[in-house]
Design an enzyme around this catalytic site. Sequence first.
Site, PDB file in Angstrom:
ATOM      1  N   ARG A   1     -21.356  15.899 -12.252  1.00  0.00           N
ATOM      2  CA  ARG A   1     -21.695  15.461 -10.897  1.00  0.00           C
ATOM      3  C   ARG A   1     -20.444  14.926 -10.213  1.00  0.00           C
ATOM      4  NH1 ARG A   1     -21.570  10.047 -11.496  1.00  0.00           N
ATOM      5  NH2 ARG A   1     -22.070   9.226 -13.563  1.00  0.00           N
TER       6      ARG A   1
ATOM      7  N   HIS B   1     -32.763  18.236 -26.772  1.00  0.00           N
ATOM      8  CA  HIS B   1     -33.966  17.421 -26.964  1.00  0.00           C
ATOM      9  C   HIS B   1     -35.051  18.058 -26.117  1.00  0.00           C
ATOM     10  CE1 HIS B   1     -36.687  14.186 -27.588  1.00  0.00           C
ATOM     11  NE2 HIS B   1     -36.461  13.534 -26.473  1.00  0.00           N
TER      12      HIS B   1
ATOM     13  N   ASP C   1     -39.322  12.948 -32.770  1.00  0.00           N
ATOM     14  CA  ASP C   1     -38.154  12.175 -32.334  1.00  0.00           C
ATOM     15  C   ASP C   1     -38.590  10.885 -31.648  1.00  0.00           C
ATOM     16  OD1 ASP C   1     -35.093  12.285 -31.874  1.00  0.00           O
ATOM     17  OD2 ASP C   1     -35.875  11.857 -29.881  1.00  0.00           O
TER      18      ASP C   1
ATOM     19  N   SER D   1     -18.149  11.691 -11.316  1.00  0.00           N
ATOM     20  CA  SER D   1     -18.384  11.374 -12.720  1.00  0.00           C
ATOM     21  C   SER D   1     -17.136  10.752 -13.351  1.00  0.00           C
ATOM     22  CB  SER D   1     -18.754  12.637 -13.495  1.00  0.00           C
ATOM     23  OG  SER D   1     -18.766  12.381 -14.891  1.00  0.00           O
TER      24      SER D   1
ATOM     25  N   SER E   1     -31.016  -5.006 -57.247  1.00  0.00           N
ATOM     26  CA  SER E   1     -31.454  -5.732 -58.438  1.00  0.00           C
ATOM     27  C   SER E   1     -32.922  -5.450 -58.733  1.00  0.00           C
ATOM     28  CB  SER E   1     -31.255  -7.239 -58.242  1.00  0.00           C
ATOM     29  OG  SER E   1     -32.195  -7.742 -57.293  1.00  0.00           O
TER      30      SER E   1
ATOM     31  N   GLU F   1     -38.126   7.008 -33.140  1.00  0.00           N
ATOM     32  CA  GLU F   1     -37.443   5.980 -32.353  1.00  0.00           C
ATOM     33  C   GLU F   1     -38.322   4.747 -32.158  1.00  0.00           C
ATOM     34  OE1 GLU F   1     -34.846   9.084 -29.563  1.00  0.00           O
ATOM     35  OE2 GLU F   1     -36.640   8.115 -28.787  1.00  0.00           O
TER      36      GLU F   1
ATOM     37  N   GLN G   1     -22.727  13.731 -26.848  1.00  0.00           N
ATOM     38  CA  GLN G   1     -23.047  15.098 -27.253  1.00  0.00           C
ATOM     39  C   GLN G   1     -22.259  16.118 -26.435  1.00  0.00           C
ATOM     40  OE1 GLN G   1     -24.845  16.364 -29.734  1.00  0.00           O
ATOM     41  NE2 GLN G   1     -25.519  14.396 -30.541  1.00  0.00           N
TER      42      GLN G   1
END
Length: 340
Positions: free
Chosen positions: A48, A108, A191, A51, A252, A195, A28
């Site tokens: 950080r 989030h 969310d 990283s 089907s 999950e 993200q």
Amino acid sequence: MAQMYYDKDCDPNLIRSKKVAIIGYGSQGHAHALNLRDSGVDVRVGLREGSSSRTKAIEAGLKVASIADATLEADLVMLLTPDTEMKRVYDSEIAPNLSGGAAVLFAHGFNIRFGLIAPNSDLDVIMVAPKGPGHLVRRTYQEGGGVPALIAVEQDASGKARQLGLSYAYGIGASRAGVLETTFAEETETDLFGEQVVLCGGLTSLVKSGFETLVSAGYQPEVAYFECLHEVKLIVDLMYEQGIAGMRFSISDTAEYGDLTRGPRVIDDHVRATMSTILSEIQSGKFAQEWIAENEQGRKRFKELEASDSEHQIEKVGAKLREMMPWISTGTRLQDVSGG
């Protein structure tokens, strides 16, 4: 009817007037940073020390700084680190460096919904949550489209938090597809439920149980793998493109009759009661408390469960069969959605 917003409802100049810090450069993070930059926004990435993403961000032409320095420079900070790291990062490196009147954004709602992060009252607290992985957010933007997103305002100190959130959604391309208004609580609870009950927990348990049933009855594990795991993608793709009714139109009549008559016997009242219990555990904060405690204790149980499942017969059979189908791995693989 839920409120939906599109490009016409957004003022792109709002986000272009801000200095934006993207905290984290995983799936993200990279998509938000690059899309905003390409939308004419002043962006820097906060990472950080040490990283592994630092080189990637620099090579992409983005300004990179420590989390603290990126926050100091910014009017708007979007947190895209893992849920379990976010409180520590916010308390130690972001909160002390936020200027009054700044905006804090999330993709989030976990840390706000469960009270792990409590921003000062003079800050806007907004959620802009794309409903797709970062590589799709980036690719669709480059193609002129976008991935739908959710927007929520938890705290409106400026009186313009919703407008700012919509402007941010415009910057990442989400308003091209549509932005649905929600709340931090609704996004977080649905969310987690999705999950646990359907997308990950429910699906993987259903697949393994079906596989085990066929193998225990004497059928070849390879055939059981194809029927219970491999072909799931075919059905899910049809549902994704056309809904459940469209999927049933494409299969089907025999398969549809089995779906309509046997499916409700598998997912029965007992299963729905369990789903309700799991939802209650999410709503009450029981799951969040359990997950936080698991992390504080070094993830011992998590690692044990993960290791045990990795040794399941379906994994070993699947690994061999996928070697016969090299085309499966040629597409884009999902990256960690939180990175940093």
